[in-house]
Design a protein around this motif. Structure first.
Motif, PDB file in Angstrom:
ATOM      1  N   GLU A 554      16.332 -33.240  -6.555  1.00  0.00           N
ATOM      2  CA  GLU A 554      16.876 -33.502  -5.228  1.00  0.00           C
ATOM      3  C   GLU A 554      16.650 -32.277  -4.352  1.00  0.00           C
ATOM      4  OE1 GLU A 554      21.262 -33.810  -3.991  1.00  0.00           O
ATOM      5  OE2 GLU A 554      20.691 -35.862  -4.493  1.00  0.00           O
ATOM      6  N   ILE A 555      16.013 -32.475  -3.209  1.00  0.00           N
ATOM      7  CA  ILE A 555      15.591 -31.343  -2.379  1.00  0.00           C
ATOM      8  C   ILE A 555      16.783 -30.539  -1.889  1.00  0.00           C
ATOM      9  CG2 ILE A 555      14.426 -30.685  -0.235  1.00  0.00           C
ATOM     10  CD1 ILE A 555      12.585 -33.135  -0.678  1.00  0.00           C
ATOM     11  N   ARG A 556      17.824 -31.211  -1.439  1.00  0.00           N
ATOM     12  CA  ARG A 556      18.987 -30.486  -0.935  1.00  0.00           C
ATOM     13  C   ARG A 556      19.580 -29.594  -2.021  1.00  0.00           C
ATOM     14  NH1 ARG A 556      22.864 -34.307   1.861  1.00  0.00           N
ATOM     15  NH2 ARG A 556      23.031 -35.143  -0.234  1.00  0.00           N
ATOM     16  N   GLN A 557      19.672 -30.121  -3.235  1.00  0.00           N
ATOM     17  CA  GLN A 557      20.221 -29.316  -4.323  1.00  0.00           C
ATOM     18  C   GLN A 557      19.284 -28.175  -4.672  1.00  0.00           C
ATOM     19  OE1 GLN A 557      23.360 -29.857  -5.431  1.00  0.00           O
ATOM     20  NE2 GLN A 557      23.115 -27.866  -6.426  1.00  0.00           N
ATOM     21  N   ALA A 558      17.974 -28.401  -4.563  1.00  0.00           N
ATOM     22  CA  ALA A 558      17.020 -27.324  -4.807  1.00  0.00           C
ATOM     23  C   ALA A 558      17.203 -26.190  -3.797  1.00  0.00           C
ATOM     24  CB  ALA A 558      15.592 -27.862  -4.743  1.00  0.00           C
ATOM     25  N   LEU A 559      17.480 -26.539  -2.544  1.00  0.00           N
ATOM     26  CA  LEU A 559      17.734 -25.524  -1.518  1.00  0.00           C
ATOM     27  C   LEU A 559      18.984 -24.718  -1.846  1.00  0.00           C
ATOM     28  CD1 LEU A 559      17.059 -27.619   1.734  1.00  0.00           C
ATOM     29  CD2 LEU A 559      15.446 -26.174   0.479  1.00  0.00           C
ATOM     30  N   ILE A 560      20.021 -25.423  -2.304  1.00  0.00           N
ATOM     31  CA  ILE A 560      21.271 -24.754  -2.666  1.00  0.00           C
ATOM     32  C   ILE A 560      21.063 -23.852  -3.879  1.00  0.00           C
ATOM     33  CG2 ILE A 560      23.620 -25.148  -3.531  1.00  0.00           C
ATOM     34  CD1 ILE A 560      23.570 -27.792  -1.862  1.00  0.00           C
ATOM     35  N   ASP A 561      20.369 -24.376  -4.902  1.00  0.00           N
ATOM     36  CA  ASP A 561      20.128 -23.594  -6.121  1.00  0.00           C
ATOM     37  C   ASP A 561      19.283 -22.362  -5.832  1.00  0.00           C
ATOM     38  OD1 ASP A 561      21.568 -25.497  -7.480  1.00  0.00           O
ATOM     39  OD2 ASP A 561      19.815 -26.521  -8.307  1.00  0.00           O
ATOM     40  N   TYR A 562      18.295 -22.508  -4.965  1.00  0.00           N
ATOM     41  CA  TYR A 562      17.423 -21.382  -4.621  1.00  0.00           C
ATOM     42  C   TYR A 562      18.223 -20.289  -3.919  1.00  0.00           C
ATOM     43  CZ  TYR A 562      13.159 -19.078  -2.849  1.00  0.00           C
ATOM     44  OH  TYR A 562      12.154 -18.178  -2.564  1.00  0.00           O
ATOM     45  N   ALA A 563      19.066 -20.692  -2.972  1.00  0.00           N
ATOM     46  CA  ALA A 563      19.896 -19.710  -2.268  1.00  0.00           C
ATOM     47  C   ALA A 563      20.854 -19.014  -3.224  1.00  0.00           C
ATOM     48  CB  ALA A 563      20.676 -20.392  -1.152  1.00  0.00           C
ATOM     49  N   THR A 564      21.427 -19.783  -4.148  1.00  0.00           N
ATOM     50  CA  THR A 564      22.361 -19.205  -5.123  1.00  0.00           C
ATOM     51  C   THR A 564      21.659 -18.184  -6.008  1.00  0.00           C
ATOM     52  OG1 THR A 564      23.614 -21.278  -5.131  1.00  0.00           O
ATOM     53  CG2 THR A 564      23.989 -19.761  -6.964  1.00  0.00           C
ATOM     54  N   ALA A 565      20.454 -18.523  -6.458  1.00  0.00           N
ATOM     55  CA  ALA A 565      19.719 -17.621  -7.346  1.00  0.00           C
ATOM     56  C   ALA A 565      19.293 -16.345  -6.629  1.00  0.00           C
ATOM     57  CB  ALA A 565      18.506 -18.342  -7.919  1.00  0.00           C
ATOM     58  N   LYS A 566      18.848 -16.473  -5.389  1.00  0.00           N
ATOM     59  CA  LYS A 566      18.383 -15.304  -4.637  1.00  0.00           C
ATOM     60  C   LYS A 566      19.541 -14.458  -4.132  1.00  0.00           C
ATOM     61  CE  LYS A 566      13.856 -16.022  -4.570  1.00  0.00           C
ATOM     62  NZ  LYS A 566      12.866 -15.057  -5.096  1.00  0.00           N
ATOM     63  N   GLY A 567      20.611 -15.130  -3.698  1.00  0.00           N
ATOM     64  CA  GLY A 567      21.761 -14.409  -3.164  1.00  0.00           C
ATOM     65  C   GLY A 567      21.611 -13.997  -1.718  1.00  0.00           C
ATOM     66  N   THR A 568      20.374 -13.917  -1.253  1.00  0.00           N
ATOM     67  CA  THR A 568      20.100 -13.496   0.115  1.00  0.00           C
ATOM     68  C   THR A 568      19.056 -14.412   0.735  1.00  0.00           C
ATOM     69  OG1 THR A 568      20.540 -11.175  -0.424  1.00  0.00           O
ATOM     70  CG2 THR A 568      19.284 -11.610   1.588  1.00  0.00           C
ATOM     71  N   ILE A 569      19.300 -14.793   1.985  1.00  0.00           N
ATOM     72  CA  ILE A 569      18.317 -15.548   2.753  1.00  0.00           C
ATOM     73  C   ILE A 569      17.798 -14.627   3.845  1.00  0.00           C
ATOM     74  CG2 ILE A 569      17.936 -17.528   4.270  1.00  0.00           C
ATOM     75  CD1 ILE A 569      20.176 -18.966   2.762  1.00  0.00           C
ATOM     76  N   ASN A 570      16.547 -14.177   3.672  1.00  0.00           N
ATOM     77  CA  ASN A 570      15.935 -13.229   4.601  1.00  0.00           C
ATOM     78  C   ASN A 570      14.637 -13.837   5.116  1.00  0.00           C
ATOM     79  OD1 ASN A 570      14.747 -11.140   5.995  1.00  0.00           O
ATOM     80  ND2 ASN A 570      15.010  -9.613   4.375  1.00  0.00           N
ATOM     81  N   PRO A 571      14.564 -14.182   6.403  1.00  0.00           N
ATOM     82  CA  PRO A 571      13.352 -14.834   6.920  1.00  0.00           C
ATOM     83  C   PRO A 571      12.083 -14.017   6.719  1.00  0.00           C
ATOM     84  CG  PRO A 571      14.814 -14.157   8.701  1.00  0.00           C
ATOM     85  CD  PRO A 571      15.586 -14.018   7.435  1.00  0.00           C
ATOM     86  N   ALA A 572      12.214 -12.711   6.545  1.00  0.00           N
ATOM     87  CA  ALA A 572      11.029 -11.893   6.289  1.00  0.00           C
ATOM     88  C   ALA A 572      10.339 -12.300   4.992  1.00  0.00           C
ATOM     89  CB  ALA A 572      11.412 -10.416   6.236  1.00  0.00           C
TER      90      ALA A 572
END
Length: 589
Positions: A554-572
């Motif tokens: 599920e794409i939405r859950q993949a977005l959530i899981d990715y953010a959780t794993a990275k901890g930071t959302i940096n557009p760079a």
């Protein structure tokens, strides 16, 4: 395909023949020869139980100051029942209940009713309000047949879907229709036949859930079969509740029956008095179409979406030949922003609502800056590139070790919400869910360079043509042909311009990969959602392209899981401005 005689018997055996609405004592002889009955309709509730916006974490509001939710609908229903008489009213719903808000997601994925045995909050609310019948919408199938079956079992009202049949036997999988007797004050009860029709597009949009299990027949052919059956069983009034819009068009191509066939049903099938429809999310207080065979007027109405409106249909009846005949009909839609929430319904779902609010407000990452989707329909934005990055990385990892491992991976995303924002600082589940509002799953297909260009040309139809030098107004730049934002795709992994001064079909210029022009026979793996791959939006090539990845992520859950794993959302880390609007080579912005 027409239902068989066996299908008729199966439908009758399902208990569809006669059920009684709550009735007043039958009138004595000599009662008036005329009477009225009232039907009410909600549709496209999409998990809105209360007047709440889970994505913004506040009471719902929009530019028109609409309200949403079943608790609001319930108040209007009570008022209509009090005005018309409980025994002279029926309450129907035309589908799309089980997907749309975080409340629905929570009870499908976080605490699924199939595991817990808990009553779905939408079922609990609809049961308490006292629906007489509900029709299946296409989004009822999003979370799979087991969850749908559990919800159907929990519903006190019959759940209808005459054109959804067992793929093996051809028999109706769901109850085709219901007959309701109503005491209208005459010498005999009024019998109302209610036929439920769902959307054939389910076969495409939820292919993974229904393929080989269910088939979805044409709405007109199905109604043409079942309406005479209801008449034979004594229906004085025949009503269709259809989860299908009224414009006769489809958002897909191929041999699947017409998606938006409600007006076609009214025009083509004799004997129908009204079609109460949904799916299109429009407010249609009253519309009449002429049946081609009988010349009679058929009433259509649609109550917008999310519980913003309630359709109210009044029939005037004349006793005739031992039965009843419809002599007048009219409808309107009532606005739920004129009434408070029903405190009983609010109290009933409050616990489920509170659980959902707590879930969506969990922080999963920190964003280094605010990212907004407001300009995503006409400018390359970082927040949409976040979706592209997650999809690209997921597909790239999945293709490792396969014959497609060496293919360049492109990604497709659409600006589902112009109001989505990742705030600077803590980013919650609801922030991400507000960006990706649909329960799509991720797939990947292979396309050639020429097919990629065709795809982008199709997407570029979304822009109105604007000559070089003319003033630019973002408010009128997009949504040409009435195309919604979710049917406009942008592509990452390649660079390209969209020249909006050019006519449709010749707008994509400078299409390149890795600094070199894309060649017609160049091969790409393209990350895409299941709705688009199945034909949604009518985009070329993708529905017949080889599928090289489909793990039901599920794409939405993949977005959530990715953010959780990275901890930071940096557009760079992911923002690449790879497309732009131009006019004669000059950037629009």
């Amino acid at each position: 395909m027409r239902p068989s005689r066996l299908a008729v018997l199966a439908g009758l055996a399902a208990g569809v023949v006669v059920a009684s609405a709550a009735a007043a004592p039958q009138a004595a002889a000599g009662a008036p020869a005329r009477a009225t009955i009232t039907l009410m309709e909600s549709s496209d509730l999409h998990g809105n139980a209360l007047n709440w916006d889970y994505f913004r974490n506040t009471e719902y509001d929009d530019s028109a100051h609409n309200d949403v939710g079943l608790a609001k609908v319930a108040t209007l229903v009570d008022r209509v029942r009090a005005d018309r008489g409980r025994g002279r009213t029926l309450l129907l719903d035309s589908g799309d209940t089980l997907q749309g808000t975080s409340l629905d997601y929570y009870y499908a994925k976080v605490e699924p009713i199939t595991s817990t045995g808990a009553v779905h909050p939408m079922a609990a609310a609809m049961n308490a309000i006292g629906y007489d019948a509900v029709t299946l919408g296409n989004h009822e199938f999003n979370y799979g047949l087991p969850l749908l079956a559990e919800w159907v079992k929990q519903m006190k009202a019959p759940v209808l879907g005459a054109n959804a049949v067992d793929a093996r036997t051809g028999l109706p999988k769901y109850q085709p229709f219901v007959m309701k007797r109503m005491d209208a004050g005459g010498k005999r009860p009024v019998t109302v036949g209610v036929l439920g029709l769902t959307n054939p597009g389910i076969a495409l949009w939820d292919k993974a859930n229904v393929d080989g299990k269910l088939k979805f027949h044409d709405l007109v052919q199905t109604a043409r079969f079942w309406v005479p059956v209801m008449k034979l069983l004594g229906a004085d009034v025949v009503v269709v509740t259809a989860h299908a819009g009224d414009n006769g068009m489809s958002s897909y191509t191929g041999d699947i029956p017409v998606e938006n066939a409600s007006a076609m049903v009214a025009e083509e099938v004799p004997g129908i008095d009204a079609v109460l429809f949904g799916h299109a999310h429009n407010d249609v207080p009253q519309r009449f179409v002429t049946n081609k065979k009988t010349g009679k007027q058929v009433l259509l109405t649609e109550p917008s979406k999310w519980g913003q409106r309630l359709s109210v249909v009044d029939f005037t009846l004349q006793e005739s030949r031992g039965g009843w005949a419809v002599v007048d009909k009219r409808s309107t839609t009532l606005n739920t922003n004129t009434v408070p929430e029903d405190p009983k319904i609010k109290a009933l779902v409050q616990g489920a609502h509170d659980k959902t609010v707590a879930y969506v407000n969990q922080t999963v990452a920190q964003s280094t800056e605010e990212l907004s989707a407001a300009q995503s329909p006409y400018r390359d934005t970082a927040i949409l590139d976040y979706i592209q990055q997650v999809q690209t990385e997921t597909v790239t990892a999945a293709l490792a070790g396969t014959p497609q491992a060496g293919l360049p991976v492109l990604s497709i995303a659409a600006p589902f919400s112009r109001t989505a924002v990742f705030p600077a600082g803590p980013v919650s589940i609801r922030d991400i869910a507000g960006l990706y509002i649909y329960d799509n799953t991720l797939q990947a297909v292979t396309l050639t360079g020429s097919q990629v260009k065709d795809y982008l040309e199709h997407s570029a139809r979304y822009f109105n043509q604007l000559p070089a030098g003319a003033p630019v107004d973002p408010a009128t730049l997009t949504n040409a042909h009435g195309l919604p934002d979710y049917n406009y795709d942008v592509l990452s992994g390649v660079t390209y311009d969209i020249d909006i001064s050019k006519p449709e079909g010749s707008r994509i210029t400078g299409l390149s990969y890795g600094g070199a022009p894309v060649t017609p026979d160049q091969q790409f793996a393209v990350a895409i959602n299941n709705y688009r791959q199945s034909g949604g939006g009518g985009f070329p090539h993708v529905s017949t392209a080889p599928v090289v990845y489909n793990a039901q992520v599920e794409i939405r859950q993949a977005l959530i899981d990715y953010a959780t794993a990275k901890g930071t959302i940096n557009p760079a880390d992911f923002y690449r401005e790879n497309w732009r609007l131009t006019r004669e080579g000059v950037p629009v912005f």
